[in-house]
Scaffold this motif. Structure first.
Motif, PDB file in Angstrom:
ATOM      1  N   ASP A  68     -11.478  29.262 -54.319  1.00 26.59           N
ATOM      2  CA  ASP A  68     -10.226  29.250 -54.251  1.00 26.59           C
ATOM      3  C   ASP A  68      -9.620  29.975 -55.442  1.00 26.59           C
ATOM      4  O   ASP A  68      -8.803  30.733 -55.430  1.00 26.59           O
ATOM      5  CB  ASP A  68      -9.812  27.995 -54.252  1.00 26.59           C
ATOM      6  CG  ASP A  68      -9.765  27.162 -52.938  1.00 26.59           C
ATOM      7  OD1 ASP A  68     -10.096  27.832 -51.793  1.00 26.59           O
ATOM      8  OD2 ASP A  68      -9.660  26.010 -52.834  1.00 26.59           O
ATOM      9  N   ARG A  69     -10.509  29.840 -56.629  1.00 24.31           N
ATOM     10  CA  ARG A  69     -10.059  30.260 -57.708  1.00 24.31           C
ATOM     11  C   ARG A  69     -10.599  32.033 -57.959  1.00 24.31           C
ATOM     12  O   ARG A  69      -9.905  32.559 -58.809  1.00 24.31           O
ATOM     13  CB  ARG A  69     -10.828  29.751 -58.948  1.00 24.31           C
ATOM     14  CG  ARG A  69     -10.377  28.216 -59.250  1.00 24.31           C
ATOM     15  CD  ARG A  69     -11.268  27.417 -60.112  1.00 24.31           C
ATOM     16  NE  ARG A  69     -11.062  27.988 -61.407  1.00 24.31           N
ATOM     17  CZ  ARG A  69     -11.735  27.784 -62.530  1.00 24.31           C
ATOM     18  NH1 ARG A  69     -12.827  26.862 -62.642  1.00 24.31           N
ATOM     19  NH2 ARG A  69     -11.565  28.140 -63.687  1.00 24.31           N
ATOM     20  N   ARG A 111     -15.939  33.188 -46.432  1.00 25.87           N
ATOM     21  CA  ARG A 111     -14.965  33.058 -47.416  1.00 25.87           C
ATOM     22  C   ARG A 111     -15.889  33.796 -48.563  1.00 25.87           C
ATOM     23  O   ARG A 111     -15.471  34.688 -49.273  1.00 25.87           O
ATOM     24  CB  ARG A 111     -14.548  31.860 -48.150  1.00 25.87           C
ATOM     25  CG  ARG A 111     -13.347  31.169 -47.192  1.00 25.87           C
ATOM     26  CD  ARG A 111     -12.845  29.829 -47.412  1.00 25.87           C
ATOM     27  NE  ARG A 111     -12.770  29.736 -48.867  1.00 25.87           N
ATOM     28  CZ  ARG A 111     -12.559  28.518 -49.619  1.00 25.87           C
ATOM     29  NH1 ARG A 111     -12.890  27.677 -48.947  1.00 25.87           N
ATOM     30  NH2 ARG A 111     -12.106  28.589 -50.797  1.00 25.87           N
TER      31      ARG A 111
END
Length: 153
Positions: A78-79, A121
């Motif tokens: 996510d970061r 991802r």
């Protein structure tokens, strides 16, 4: 219930970009770094090899705590999302981006699942995954092994 400890770092190598440029381009505090052509050093600054490194190397510690690695990898992914294009540029220039995950687990067996969505991802970000698995220190791990774990992440 088994205890787990996970440490995760972003590791970037590049054939010629100076470490200072890589570090300046990202909002994370760097850990160990060295430039291509310079000696490699451990966390305390001791030269590891007298042979110069053939690539620039930068680490960015992202987290250390209790829990399983897939959860830490998901949070780190996510970061990284805002930096996808930069990572793509560096990879096109011959660089490599990966998460280094140090995982300590109680007992002789540990299990975690990296679901296809999480792996996709990472693939979309161009981030590889490196796992090192260790016993927790109080489960027969000596000081030397714990020191090795700390120096790798």
């Amino acid at each position: 219930m088994k205890r787990h400890r996970t440490q995760i770092s972003l590791c970037i190598t590049h054939p010629n970009h100076p470490a200072a440029e890589i570090c300046a381009a990202l909002p994370f505090a760097p850990g160990r770094t060295w430039d291509a052509g310079m000696p490699r050093r451990n966390a305390t600054g001791t030269v590891l090899l007298s042979i110069p490194s053939h690539e620039t190397y930068c680490t960015f510690p992202l987290g250390d705590g209790a829990g399983l690695p897939a959860q830490a990898v998901a949070a780190a992914a996510d970061r990284m999302a805002p930096h996808r294009e930069l990572f793509s540029t560096w990879r096109a220039q011959g660089g490599r981006i990966e998460f280094f995950v140090g995982w300590s687990a109680e007992g002789g067996n540990a299990c975690d699942r990296f679901e296809p969505a999480l792996l996709a991802r990472l693939g979309a970000l161009g981030v590889g995954l490196s796992l090192d698995i260790y016993p927790l220190p109080d489960e027969g791990c000596n000081d030397e092994a714990e020191s090795k774990f700390e120096s790798l992440v």
